[in-house]
Design an enzyme around this catalytic site. Sequence first.
Site, mmCIF file in Angstrom:
data_model
loop_
_atom_site.group_PDB
_atom_site.id
_atom_site.type_symbol
_atom_site.label_atom_id
_atom_site.label_comp_id
_atom_site.label_asym_id
_atom_site.label_seq_id
_atom_site.Cartn_x
_atom_site.Cartn_y
_atom_site.Cartn_z
ATOM 1 N N CYS A 75 0.799 -0.740 0.016
ATOM 2 C CA CYS A 75 0.163 0.011 0.193
ATOM 3 C C CYS A 75 0.846 1.155 0.019
ATOM 4 O O CYS A 75 1.931 1.456 0.807
ATOM 5 C CB CYS A 75 -0.877 -0.098 1.455
ATOM 6 S SG CYS A 75 -1.940 1.428 1.193
ATOM 7 N N CYS A 230 -5.427 6.320 -3.227
ATOM 8 C CA CYS A 230 -4.633 5.403 -3.310
ATOM 9 C C CYS A 230 -3.293 5.549 -4.167
ATOM 10 O O CYS A 230 -3.193 5.897 -5.036
ATOM 11 C CB CYS A 230 -5.686 4.308 -4.173
ATOM 12 S SG CYS A 230 -4.694 2.871 -4.434
#
Length: 293
Positions: A75, A230
Amino acid sequence: MSVPFQKYHGTGNDFLIIQADEYVPDRGALAERECDRDDGVGADGILYLALEDRFEPPRVVMTLVQPDGATAPMCGNGARCAADWAMERTGADSVMIDTQAGTLRADRADGGITVEMGTPTFDPDEVPVRADEPVFEEEIEGLEVTMVNTGVPHAVSFVDDVPDEFFESGVSRTSSDAIDAVDLEAVAPRVRYADAFPVGTNVTIASPDGEGGFDQRTYERGVEGETESCGTGAVAIAVVARRLGLTDADPVEVRPPGGDLQVSFNDRGNATLAGPVEHEFDGEVPVRSPTEL
């Protein structure tokens, strides 16, 4: 019984951080409960971090458990939050982050955190996608996508390629608010769960700003919904846009709803992701003993 946490976010992509040596009998169950924005603290995931400050620069081992209880290998914004957390505790301006997708270097610069994101790949076996060759601008479940892995798989589509049925009528696809006119919650799940993807995929749409940058929206696998930002999706947009000849900017400015990110490319061909990180607050969450599970 409870465990302490720190709440961080990177451009709105928010996480609970728990030290890895805290006793949590079921990490998946805790994430399912506490990431819920109605009944829990609310977050896009829980980062379990183990600090190894005997190294130079210091290292931090990162494990991300998502709201569905599953573990994600990488991530981008989570790595930036982990870096800031580790830097606060060591006084260092650089740290190494060990993730399931590889080891990354992160640096504090210009008031934010920059993390090296590794080498993106279009190889279908590594994305993964069931295809004999890389997938560029191919239709999957009605959406024209390019497949890339930037630590996790992303199906990247540009607003011009979104079918009319998922696009608000009366909005020009070249307007500044074109990306907001896409019904992402309708188009993304069918792509995210398409048979072409053995482990699923994130779905990211982008709209060019005419100056080499892009607006971004991402439906995240594991969150099962749109997030404010994101990082791996921002990198995916920049990588795909450069590959398709849509930009030659460096850095590529990418703007998810939660803030601005910059994607650059170093001499080794690796992408870097830069942006702000904020430590929001601290708290505690209850955990169940083994007899209560």
